[in-house]
Design an enzyme around this catalytic site. Structure first.
Site, PDB file in Angstrom:
ATOM      1  N   THR A 189       0.831  -1.705   0.065  1.00 25.74           N
ATOM      2  CA  THR A 189       0.012  -0.059  -0.151  1.00 25.74           C
ATOM      3  C   THR A 189       1.218   0.820   0.361  1.00 25.74           C
ATOM      4  O   THR A 189       2.162   1.081   0.677  1.00 25.74           O
ATOM      5  CB  THR A 189      -0.579   0.199   0.918  1.00 25.74           C
ATOM      6  OG1 THR A 189      -0.268  -0.021   2.395  1.00 25.74           O
ATOM      7  CG2 THR A 189      -1.478  -1.449   1.262  1.00 25.74           C
ATOM      8  N   GLU A 334      -5.838  -3.450   0.695  1.00 22.56           N
ATOM      9  CA  GLU A 334      -5.828  -4.517   1.292  1.00 22.56           C
ATOM     10  C   GLU A 334      -7.353  -5.157   1.138  1.00 22.56           C
ATOM     11  O   GLU A 334      -7.405  -6.312   2.416  1.00 22.56           O
ATOM     12  CB  GLU A 334      -6.333  -3.712   3.401  1.00 22.56           C
ATOM     13  CG  GLU A 334      -5.269  -2.898   3.578  1.00 22.56           C
ATOM     14  CD  GLU A 334      -5.084  -2.204   3.078  1.00 22.56           C
ATOM     15  OE1 GLU A 334      -4.947  -1.640   2.198  1.00 22.56           O
ATOM     16  OE2 GLU A 334      -4.355  -1.179   4.198  1.00 22.56           O
ATOM     17  N   LYS A 443     -12.302  18.563  12.090  1.00 22.94           N
ATOM     18  CA  LYS A 443     -13.124  18.010  13.369  1.00 22.94           C
ATOM     19  C   LYS A 443     -13.818  19.122  13.890  1.00 22.94           C
ATOM     20  O   LYS A 443     -12.893  20.353  14.525  1.00 22.94           O
ATOM     21  CB  LYS A 443     -12.384  17.184  14.363  1.00 22.94           C
ATOM     22  CG  LYS A 443     -12.539  15.952  13.992  1.00 22.94           C
ATOM     23  CD  LYS A 443     -11.740  15.266  15.052  1.00 22.94           C
ATOM     24  CE  LYS A 443     -11.668  13.873  14.277  1.00 22.94           C
ATOM     25  NZ  LYS A 443     -10.993  12.991  14.000  1.00 22.94           N
ATOM     26  N   TRP A 448     -18.417  17.236  13.154  1.00 19.49           N
ATOM     27  CA  TRP A 448     -17.077  16.892  12.032  1.00 19.49           C
ATOM     28  C   TRP A 448     -17.577  16.546  10.379  1.00 19.49           C
ATOM     29  O   TRP A 448     -19.437  17.286   9.926  1.00 19.49           O
ATOM     30  CB  TRP A 448     -17.192  15.111  11.515  1.00 19.49           C
ATOM     31  CG  TRP A 448     -16.581  14.236  12.775  1.00 19.49           C
ATOM     32  CD1 TRP A 448     -16.075  14.664  14.068  1.00 19.49           C
ATOM     33  CD2 TRP A 448     -15.848  12.804  12.606  1.00 19.49           C
ATOM     34  NE1 TRP A 448     -15.522  14.058  14.328  1.00 19.49           N
ATOM     35  CE2 TRP A 448     -15.880  12.611  14.139  1.00 19.49           C
ATOM     36  CE3 TRP A 448     -16.366  11.743  11.721  1.00 19.49           C
ATOM     37  CZ2 TRP A 448     -14.971  11.216  14.372  1.00 19.49           C
ATOM     38  CZ3 TRP A 448     -15.957  10.449  12.289  1.00 19.49           C
ATOM     39  CH2 TRP A 448     -15.366  10.268  13.222  1.00 19.49           C
TER      40      TRP A 448
HETATM   41  P1  AMP Z   1      -5.149   2.396  -2.259  1.00 20.59           P
HETATM   42  O1  AMP Z   1      -5.534   0.872  -1.098  1.00 20.59           O
HETATM   43  O2  AMP Z   1      -4.165   2.742  -3.021  1.00 20.59           O
HETATM   44  O3  AMP Z   1      -5.950   1.738  -3.171  1.00 20.59           O
HETATM   45  O4  AMP Z   1      -6.051   3.091  -1.371  1.00 20.59           O
HETATM   46  C1  AMP Z   1      -7.512   2.682  -0.926  1.00 20.59           C
HETATM   47  C2  AMP Z   1      -8.050   4.150  -0.993  1.00 20.59           C
HETATM   48  O5  AMP Z   1      -8.783   4.902  -1.396  1.00 20.59           O
HETATM   49  C3  AMP Z   1      -9.465   3.513  -0.298  1.00 20.59           C
HETATM   50  O6  AMP Z   1      -9.404   3.227   1.880  1.00 20.59           O
HETATM   51  C4  AMP Z   1     -10.304   5.076  -0.071  1.00 20.59           C
HETATM   52  O7  AMP Z   1      -9.754   6.084   0.606  1.00 20.59           O
HETATM   53  C5  AMP Z   1      -9.841   5.321  -1.563  1.00 20.59           C
HETATM   54  N1  AMP Z   1     -10.887   5.395  -2.681  1.00 20.59           N
HETATM   55  C6  AMP Z   1     -11.021   3.756  -3.321  1.00 20.59           C
HETATM   56  N2  AMP Z   1     -11.942   3.859  -3.637  1.00 20.59           N
HETATM   57  C7  AMP Z   1     -12.269   5.668  -3.647  1.00 20.59           C
HETATM   58  C8  AMP Z   1     -14.297   5.760  -3.787  1.00 20.59           C
HETATM   59  N3  AMP Z   1     -14.362   5.372  -4.606  1.00 20.59           N
HETATM   60  N4  AMP Z   1     -14.027   7.020  -3.525  1.00 20.59           N
HETATM   61  C9  AMP Z   1     -13.666   7.752  -2.438  1.00 20.59           C
HETATM   62  N5  AMP Z   1     -12.640   6.797  -2.033  1.00 20.59           N
HETATM   63  C10 AMP Z   1     -11.923   5.840  -2.382  1.00 20.59           C
END
Ligand code: AMP
Length: 547
Positions: A189, A334, A443, A448
């Protein structure tokens, strides 16, 4: 009493052998490094993947060894996706957009034995070679002998051409069956803070995820679909499409490195793509190109957007100007990665065009097989009323239970839930909507404010190309929102007019205290806004405020 059904293990290789046997002519099209088009079939891919196993064995790769890739979406990368796990090794996809120090860290942390590298990353691999020489024994450039770049690696590291090795390999390998919990792939990640952490997938989790995402209310992949994943194979398994396309026998179009609007439009039309997936930035590039050139999309029916919030403008523009449906999904590394998808229920049938856009901003319903809930700061479950927002937790067979190298279960709470780090609402129909990352939520006076809601409204302003809302320390309210906007090319932004578009859309106290117009915004290696950098730069801008 045990059931009396055949105990076949869920094997990634069986996805490929299914495609080769039942969709032998199904096409895989790749745009190459040289911008030429390579075509072959699922049957060819399976045969070459077997040869690649022999190559890997020849390079000394054995069970459990990590095989790194630094590559765009292309057919050779697809072959590594299947060959490595098929022989019980692990396909470790590496994001080349990360900082070279992070890439070197990830390679060493994973202990990659061999690296498969696209020609465009030759300079990168030469630069970090001295740092990875203790683990990496061989680098295989994904090209033929004639296109091998000039390269100097560290002493002791062997250099090969992919095609030369494949051409010399036998195709006599027979895919074995083993424990379906065996590790198959590894992806780090790229968080906005701290060192990257590895997520280790298994044959079981990957196969179940492939079945789940192929379903009609998710990606809806069929043998007649021609799918183009713009989402990279070097991060989050290209949302699982390389596996789910084989499972459904779909045609697969792999775009390589040219992802600008003009290249995308050409490839989508030339290859009669019906469905494509990627992050909003790519779709904005495509939209801008289409609008400027007057070109149309001839075959695309659906565009899936994910990775960050779907901007309303994108959904509206593709629907109203190009008759293309924009669908929205959510996931994370994840989760293999898909967790939710926004497909309508009967209740959505009568929505007006404006309501339909608003509804599509939701990240969607949980995929069957997974479960989700939202909780408050004390861990109490919150109602599914579409209003209450809290920390989003998930669980299921394709959710990680620990990061690579950690104790199994260490990423979970006592009840086995994984905290996503996202803050969300869930409506009575089960549609989840992300309101923030937990560290980005503002916050203000104990309440929020959702930064994503404010950003979505800001980008509906005709002069705004991109927007970021961050929490800034405030002497009275603890934190208050600051809005940064990037103008569209050739436009200027009047900050007052941006504030006016919030009228009637959010509570007055949600309004950003200040709007700053900036030339650009910082992004992470996966294209998300880098809010940590913005917070450290603008963190004290409200320091002297009293109201
Ligand atoms: P990654 O592990 O790099 O794919 O990042 C995952 C994170 O991307 C998630 O926990 C979200 O915060 C963000 N994310 C993924 N898809 C979306 C979506 N459709 N809308 C908003 N945030 C998203």
């Amino acid at each position: 009493m045990l059931g009396l059904m055949q105990p076949h293990a869920l094997m990634i290789s069986s996805l490929l052998t299914h495609a080769a046997r039942h969709h032998a002519a199904g096409e895989i099209v790749s745009r190459t490094h040289e911008n030429t088009t390579h075509r072959y079939s699922w049957a060819d891919a399976e045969r070459r993947a077997r040869r690649l196993v022999r190559v890997l064995q020849g390079l000394g790769v054995g069970e459990g060894d990590r095989v790194g890739t630094l590559a765009w979406n292309g057919y050779r990368h697809l072959e590594v996706y299947y060959a490595a796990p098929g022989m019980q090794a692990i396909c470790h996809t590496i994001n080349p957009r990360l900082h070279p120090d992070d890439i070197a860290y990830i390679i060493t942390h994973a202990g990659d034995r061999v690296l498969f590298v696209d020609v465009s990353f030759a300079p990168l691999i030469c630069a970090i070679a001295p740092k990875i020489r203790d683990t990496v024994q061989a680098v295989v450039m994904m090209c033929d002998a004639a296109t091998m770049p000039e390269m100097t690696l560290a002493p002791g590291m062997a250099l090969h051409s992919y095609d030369t090795l494949i051409d010399a390999a036998a195709d006599d390998y027979a895919w074995p069956t083993f424990d379906e919990r065996t590790a198959s792939a590894l992806c780090y990640t790229s968080g906005t803070t701290g060192r990257p952490k590895g997520v280790l997938y298994s044959h079981r989790s990957t196969t179940l995820h492939a079945y789940a995402i192929a379903m009609p209310d998710v990606l809806c992949l069929r043998a007649t679909t021609r799918v183009l994943p713009v989402v990279p194979m070097f991060h989050v398994n290209a949302w699982g499409i390389p596996y789910a396309a084989a499972l459904s026998g779909a045609g697969l179009v792999l775009p390589g490195r040219h992802l600008d609007g003009a290249s995308m439009a050409k490839l989508l039309n030339d290859e009669r793509v019906t469905f494509t997936c990627g992050v909003p930035t790519v779709w904005f590039g495509l939209l801008q190109h289409l609008r400027m050139s007057g070109e149309r999309l001839h075959s695309v029916q659906r565009i899936m957007t994910g990775g960050s919030a779907a901007p309303p403008l994108l959904i509206e523009a593709f629907r109203d100007e190009y008759n293309v449906a924009v669908e929205h999904g959510w996931g994370m590394t994840e989760l293999s990665p898909v967790g939710t998808y926004n497909a309508p229920k009967p209740a959505q049938a009568g929505l007006s065009p404006a309501e339909a856009v608003r509804h599509m901003l939701k990240q969607g319903r949980i995929l069957p097989g997974l479960d989700m809930k939202i909780v408050d700061g004390a861990g109490r479950e919150l109602p599914w009323d579409g209003v209450a927002f809290g920390d989003l937790k998930v669980r299921g067979p394709w959710v990680t239970c620990a990061y690579y190298g950690d104790e199994p279960g260490s990423a979970l709470d006592a009840e086995g839930w994984f905290a996503t780090g996202d803050v969300a609402t869930i409506d009575p129909d089960g549609f989840m909507e992300i309101t923030d990352r937990s560290k980005d939520v503002i916050k203000s006076g104990g309440e929020w404010i959702s930064s994503i809601t404010l950003e979505n409204i800001a980008v509906s302003h005709p002069d705004v190309a991109e927007a970021a809302v961050i929490a800034v320390r405030h002497p009275k309210w603890d934190e208050r929102p600051l809005l940064l906007v990037v103008p569209r090319p050739g436009h200027t932004v009047d900050p007052e007019s941006v504030l006016r578009i919030y009228d009637g859309k959010v509570a007055k106290w949600w309004l950003p205290d200040l709007v700053l117009v900036v030339a650009d915004l910082p992004h992470t290696a996966t294209g998300k806004l880098l809010k940590t950098a913005l917070r450290s730069h603008y963190g004290d801008i409200y320091a002297n405020r009293t109201t």
